[in-house]
Structures are given as structure tokens and as C-alpha cells.
Design an enzyme around this catalytic site. Sequence first.
Site, PDB file in Angstrom:
ATOM      1  N   HIS A   1      56.806 -17.279  49.924  1.00  0.00           N
ATOM      2  CA  HIS A   1      56.080 -18.284  49.140  1.00  0.00           C
ATOM      3  C   HIS A   1      55.068 -19.073  49.963  1.00  0.00           C
ATOM      4  CE1 HIS A   1      58.501 -17.456  45.690  1.00  0.00           C
ATOM      5  NE2 HIS A   1      59.615 -17.925  46.220  1.00  0.00           N
TER       6      HIS A   1
ATOM      7  N   ASP B   1      62.242  -9.780  45.157  1.00  0.00           N
ATOM      8  CA  ASP B   1      62.813 -11.099  44.922  1.00  0.00           C
ATOM      9  C   ASP B   1      62.572 -11.493  43.464  1.00  0.00           C
ATOM     10  OD1 ASP B   1      63.587 -13.700  46.854  1.00  0.00           O
ATOM     11  OD2 ASP B   1      62.619 -14.270  44.975  1.00  0.00           O
TER      12      ASP B   1
ATOM     13  N   HIS C   1      61.667 -14.308  42.337  1.00  0.00           N
ATOM     14  CA  HIS C   1      60.500 -15.177  42.249  1.00  0.00           C
ATOM     15  C   HIS C   1      59.281 -14.448  42.808  1.00  0.00           C
ATOM     16  CE1 HIS C   1      63.999 -17.941  42.538  1.00  0.00           C
ATOM     17  NE2 HIS C   1      63.345 -18.587  41.591  1.00  0.00           N
TER      18      HIS C   1
ATOM     19  N   ASP D   1      68.090 -12.539  44.648  1.00  0.00           N
ATOM     20  CA  ASP D   1      68.331 -13.519  43.601  1.00  0.00           C
ATOM     21  C   ASP D   1      68.058 -12.979  42.198  1.00  0.00           C
ATOM     22  OD1 ASP D   1      65.713 -13.400  44.463  1.00  0.00           O
ATOM     23  OD2 ASP D   1      65.461 -15.560  44.708  1.00  0.00           O
TER      24      ASP D   1
END
Length: 307
Positions: free
Chosen positions: A122, A159, A161, A242
Amino acid sequence: MVTALITHADGLEHVTPEGHPERVARLEHVLHALEGLDLRRVTAREARDADLLRVHPQRYLDRLAAAVPDSGLHQLDSDTWMSPGSLRAARLAAGAAVQAVDLVLEGAVGNAFCATRPPGHHAETETPMGFCLFGTAALAAKHALDAHGLGRVAVLDFDVHHGNGTQDLLWGEARALFIGSHQMPLWPGTGRAEERGAHDTVLNLPLAPESGGAEMRAAWEPALSRLRAWRPELIVVSAGFDAHQDDPLASLNWSLEDFRWITRAICDVAADVCGGRVVSTLEGGYDLAALSASARAHVEILMEAAA
């Protein structure tokens, strides 16, 4: 050939507030899950400024260095914190990815997994966010391209996200193909299919909330065909766990077998196009039991591919 496990005890010195999902216990549980596996264990070294400058400007490095607290915690944004040990931990995570690229491209190991924290996908060019300080996967790709002279690298991110930082750092890089699946809608809100990069080298695979392995495979199968056609000389993986059905921060329903499937599929393409060269680095995963089991399943498939 063997799989390298690259880590450092100082990854445990990045401390976050009580109740924060990206906590010390994450790395402790991953390392415990990997005990007993026949891996080449390598101690991570810190990334040099010259490494980090491939993806971040000097003013950003200076700003992070100035933000390190002498004691206690310093908040960078609503999600991202620094403790006295955080900057070293982040530099070790970035350095581990650089080491992994070196080891794999030099033929010392078949592939590698970096068990490090904080995560990295990120972090944008000048913005720490989403628990991340440095763009680890993008840095690994740029190191392979610039230091080793490769012509084509791929970064794959599963992931839950969206890897907005990796996308930002590689947006204008014609030599790097970035493919990522992620739940949408979900934080950080980027990752639409229309976001394709300056050179059409970004492929986003948004997945609907509550979808599971069948939908994931349907999205990834054509993406893997594009990956094969790209013929990368190295594949870098942002391995976030996740998307697991038990993870508290999202609502995809992947199982252990889904993580095995995507890892095996990536390794199969790597075996066909780049001599099996894969570098994987830990991203998210916040249910400790699911994270541990998923990371072990991922590494076991890497080991099978390297053997």
C-alpha cells in the site's frame, strides 16, 4: 534446488497499538508455522538508500526517518504507526526482497519467501498507508530490472486489499506487468478494471464480497494466460492471506486449497517461462490461525516447485 526463507528477528520490533490488526504476533505465528520445513534460512539485511531510491524519493526517506519516535508510538495516518523499531523493520523487509531477488536470479535457490513485516503493497511513492512504509514488491521488481538487467518482470498480488502502492510505483514502468485480485468494494477503493497503467501493464481483478474460490479461479485463469504471454524473467508475489474466509478485515471466502491453487498456478507458469524463478513476500492476513495455515500451505507449494 531449495526454497529460501528470509526473515529477521527485528521484524518483531515494529510495534503497533493494542488491538491493531498488523501486530507482532502475525510474524511470530508465521515463523512458528514454518518450523520444521526444509528451507534455506537466511537472515535479512537492511535495504540501502540506493535500493529504496528506485521507488521512493530521498525526501520521503528523510520524512520517515524524522518520524521515528524515541519512545512510544507515532501515528502517520489512521492505520499506519511507527515505533522506535519500525523503520529498521521496514528496511529489513525491503532488504529481504532485494536479497531474495539476488539469490533467485543468481541460482543459489529455486525460489524464496520473505517472512517480514510491516507489509508493503500500500505504500505509494511518497505516502505511507495501510500499515505499509516501503513498496517492497515494486522495489523487488525494480531491483531485478535495474540491477540485474532483466527485460520483463511480473508482480502478482492476491491480497484481499488492492495493491495501490505497487500499482502507483509501477504505473509508468513498461517492463513490469502488475496483476492483482482484491475484494471490491473495499479499502483503499482503487483497483478498478479500467485502471490499466501508462503502458497497459496493469491488470486488476476485482472480486465481489462473499465470493469464493470458484470466482477467484475464474478471474485468475485468463490473467495467468496473459502472464504466460508476457513471459516474465522473474515473478514477484505479494502474498496476502486476508482473502481467507476467517479473516476479520474483509469478506472473501477463500480456503487453504484456494491459496494452494493460486500458488501452484503461479509456480507452473514460472516453471514454463522463467526457470521457476519466484520471489514471494508476506503482505496481509489478520486471523492468526488462518494466516499461519495459509502461509505454510503457500510455502509448501513453493518447496514442491523448487525441488
